[in-house]
Write an enzyme that holds these catalytic residues in place. Structure first.
Site, PDB file in Angstrom:
ATOM      1  N   MET A 107      43.347  48.404  87.312  1.00 17.40           N
ATOM      2  CA  MET A 107      43.054  48.652  85.750  1.00 17.40           C
ATOM      3  C   MET A 107      42.179  50.073  85.952  1.00 17.40           C
ATOM      4  O   MET A 107      41.665  50.285  84.932  1.00 17.40           O
ATOM      5  CB  MET A 107      42.139  47.609  85.343  1.00 17.40           C
ATOM      6  CG  MET A 107      40.469  47.796  85.687  1.00 17.40           C
ATOM      7  SD  MET A 107      39.730  46.834  86.882  1.00 17.40           S
ATOM      8  CE  MET A 107      40.508  46.091  87.724  1.00 17.40           C
ATOM      9  N   PRO A 108      42.124  50.625  87.023  1.00 19.93           N
ATOM     10  CA  PRO A 108      41.165  52.126  86.962  1.00 19.93           C
ATOM     11  C   PRO A 108      42.407  52.990  85.916  1.00 19.93           C
ATOM     12  O   PRO A 108      43.252  52.901  85.957  1.00 19.93           O
ATOM     13  CB  PRO A 108      41.487  52.526  88.096  1.00 19.93           C
ATOM     14  CG  PRO A 108      41.715  51.679  89.104  1.00 19.93           C
ATOM     15  CD  PRO A 108      42.577  50.498  88.404  1.00 19.93           C
TER      16      PRO A 108
END
Length: 126
Positions: free
Chosen positions: A1-2
Site C-alpha cells: 500500500m505504499p
C-alpha cells in the site's frame, strides 16, 4: 500500500530512474512486508531552479544527485522496520544505480488504513 513519490534533478537516463524505482520497491518488500504487485510509484524530474535542498544540512554533504523519496504508508510499522527500510533503500540505491548514501533523502508519511482507496471509489482497508 505504499504510495511512493521520487524527485530528482532532470537529466538522468531511463535506466537510472528505473533502477531507483526497482531498488526502493525491493527494499519495501524486504523490510515493510509489502505484497507483490503492491506498487504505486512515480518519478518526477526537476530543473535546477525547481529542485532546492540544503547541501550541508545536519552535516550531510549532498550533491545535485540528491534523490528525494516520500513514502505514504499505513501507520502499522515499528520503529525498527522504519530504520531497516531507510538503511535498505540507501544500500539498494548505492548498489544500483550508484547513488551515494548522502544523496538519499527519505520522508515517511503515515496515515490511517481507512485513508486509502485503490479504485472503484471503495475504501478497501476500512
Amino acid at each position: 500500500m505504499p504510495l511512493t513519490r521520487i524527485a530528482l534533478r532532470r537529466g538522468k537516463p531511463a535506466a537510472y530512474r528505473k533502477a531507483i524505482l526497482e531498488g526502493v520497491y525491493a527494499a519495501m518488500r524486504e523490510t515493510f512486508d509489502v505484497p507483490e504487485d503492491d506498487r504505486f510509484m512515480v518519478v518526477t524530474q526537476h530543473d535546477e531552479d525547481e529542485f532546492l535542498y540544503g547541501a550541508h544540512y545536519l552535516g550531510i554533504e549532498r550533491s545535485d544527485d540528491l534523490v528525494i523519496i516520500q513514502l505514504t504508508v499505513s501507520n502499522t510499522r515499528s520503529l525498527e522496520q522504519k530504520k531497516a527500510l531507510f538503511g535498505r533503500i540507501a544500500e539498494k540505491l548505492g548498489e544500483k544505480p550508484g547513488v551515494r548514501p548522502q544523496d538519499v533523502f527519505i520522508n515517511l508519511v503515515e496515515v490511517a488504513k481507512e485513508n486509502w482507496s485503490f479504485g472503484r471509489g471503495e475504501a478497501q482497508y476500512a
